[in-house]
Design a protein around this motif. Structure first.
Motif: not given
Length: 345
Positions: A146, A148, A154-155, A269, A272, A276, A282, A304
């Motif tokens: 993912m 970040l 992210i979403w 989630y 992540a 961030c 990442t 992702y």
């Protein structure tokens, strides 16, 4: 010059590792110490400094005679092999000309009765690229990470079905927490072992209490637990490793009776988002079992939408005659002829 460090020299070990731009947690002494406790061998860090080139490699040195399948068949301290610690490793090379590095490494290998080496290169730093002249480098499956860059990114990179699962967990009052203390690691151990039971996992994947104590105590700045709580009960948990701008999804377990609440979806989630907010770039999730595009791969892929990386392994036989001799000893009992080294198959 090539220098080899043992786990007893952990301070020097980690100072060297952190001097490399692309290092990750898998090269740190605190990470490999837990796997020494687990019985994976003796951790060694190789460090080379030469004219215009430098490099590090972390390995587990294993006495072949201590493999239970060789008990009583060969003498201890006679033959050894190397394997990357659980996770990723291999040489991180800085500089263009690596020939002298690998020559020095090969000389050390020949003097110390190392029969073979198996490497799992790190997909995020692509360190296989500077090693393919020394090892047989083999491309395997795709792996997921993912990005970040922002909460919005992210979403937006999560597929719609997975977003709905995350919303479902929130609606069902699943809460995510993170931290590091002995009780949560012990709770994780119980949950993780239960997950392994249900998956009919091999004995290797059952890590003991001392292993988790090492993760807690020897990676104080780099490992923590994220867990999902429902009505004051831990229903899912994951160990996250983090350093040098990278987070890694390490070990994970959950209570199957709560799977309909999607606790791990929400956990990843929220992890992540935490990454961030704390400056990580990442979150590496990995791939499927055996590099296949199975249900685990599809679960991770739902986090992702972007491009994926490839996973590479490396193989090297340093003593072909001894390699064949060991294979002959095991010939009638080899279970997996695709395994490397084959005498451990």
């Amino acid at each position: 010059m090539l220098t080899v460090y043992t786990i007893e020299q952990s301070e020097q070990w980690d100072t060297i590792v952190r001097s490399f731009k692309e290092y990750d947690v898998y090269w740190l002494s605190g990470y490999v110490k837990a796997f020494q406790i687990h019985g994976d061998g003796e951790p060694l860090l190789f460090h080379y400094e030469g004219s215009g080139v430098r490099g590090i490699n972390v390995v587990m040195k294993r006495d072949v005679a201590k493999d239970k399948r060789f008990m009583g068949k060969i003498s201890e301290s006679q033959y050894f092999d190397f394997a990357t610690p659980y996770g990723y490793g291999g040489w991180i090379v800085e500089g263009k000309e690596s020939e002298e590095l690998f020559k020095a490494y090969d000389n050390w290998i020949q003097k110390n009765r190392i029969i073979s080496e198996f490497v799992r290169f790190h997909p995020m730093i692509k360190n296989h690229e500077k090693c393919d002249g020394f090892y047989e480098v083999i491309q395997l499956g795709e792996v997921i990470h993912m990005v970040l860059s922002s909460p919005e990114d992210i979403w937006n990179n999560i597929i719609s079905k997975n977003r709905n699962m995350i919303r479902k967990a929130v609606k069902n009052d699943v809460k995510i927490y993170n931290g590091r203390f002995p009780e949560i690691y012990e709770r994780f151990r119980v949950i993780y072992n239960g997950t392994m039971d249900k998956d009919d996992a091999e004995e290797y994947y059952y890590f003991g209490e001392e292993f988790y104590k090492s993760v807690l105590n020897d990676l104080p700045q780099n490992a923590q637990m994220f867990w999902a709580d429902k009505d004051r009960q831990v229903i899912a948990a994951s160990i996250m490793l983090a350093t040098n701008g990278r987070m890694n999804y390490h070990l994970s377990g959950s209570l199957r009776e709560f799977s309909s609440l999607a606790p791990t979806n929400l956990l990843l989630y929220q992890a992540a988002l935490w990454g961030c907010a704390n400056g990580y770039k990442t979150l590496y999730l990995g791939g499927g079992v055996g590099s296949g595009e199975d249900s685990l791969f599809k679960f991770k892929r739902a986090f992702y939408k972007g491009n994926l990386n490839r996973f590479y392994i490396g193989r090297k036989v340093f003593e072909p005659d001894v390699y064949q001799e060991l294979a002959k000893i095991r010939a009638s009992s080899i279970e997996n002829f695709n395994f490397f080294p084959i005498y451990r198959g």
